[in-house]
Design a protein around this motif. Structure first.
Motif: not given
Length: 128
Positions: A42, A45-46, A66, A62, A119
């Motif tokens: 995840a 992708h973040a 994520s 994305h 994130l």
């Protein structure tokens, strides 16, 4: 006739020797990490969503990917009774949903900020 038995024996031998490799690959994937494997995906992708700051559709794609992995991490955390990091997962999910919503309407700056917030929560989960 002798050649047929030799070929058959070699085929059976190859079959038995190849199975442990496949079983090893299968058993190597465990959910015992408490969701950290899915969370690492995840995060990847973040971070990719953050690199596409100017393109709302890329941020959307994305962030959505994520989000899928964060949800998998949540399930794995629940299954392995990792309750310490659950609040970070919940906040990350909330931020990713907001990022996707803002990317859909073209607010890339807000989407970027939400992905950044998500994130931060994902990193905090990984530290626990």
């Amino acid at each position: 006739m002798k050649n047929i038995f030799t070929i058959l024996a070699a085929g059976i031998l190859v079959l038995f020797l190849s199975n442990p490799v496949s079983a090893e690959d299968y058993f190597g994937e465990t959910d015992s990490a408490g969701g950290k494997d899915a969370m690492a995906e995840a995060i990847k992708h973040a971070e990719e969503a953050k690199t596409h700051k100017a393109h709302a559709d890329h941020v959307h794609d994305h962030a959505k990917k994520s989000l899928e992995f964060v949800k998998k991490a949540e399930i794995q955390a629940i299954e392995s009774e990792n309750t310490e990091g659950r609040e970070h997962i919940t906040v990350a999910i909330r931020n990713l949903v907001e990022a996707i919503r803002h990317a859909d309407i073209g607010h890339t700056n807000v989407a970027y900020e939400r992905v950044t917030d998500a994130l931060n929560e994902m990193y905090q989960f990984m530290e626990k």
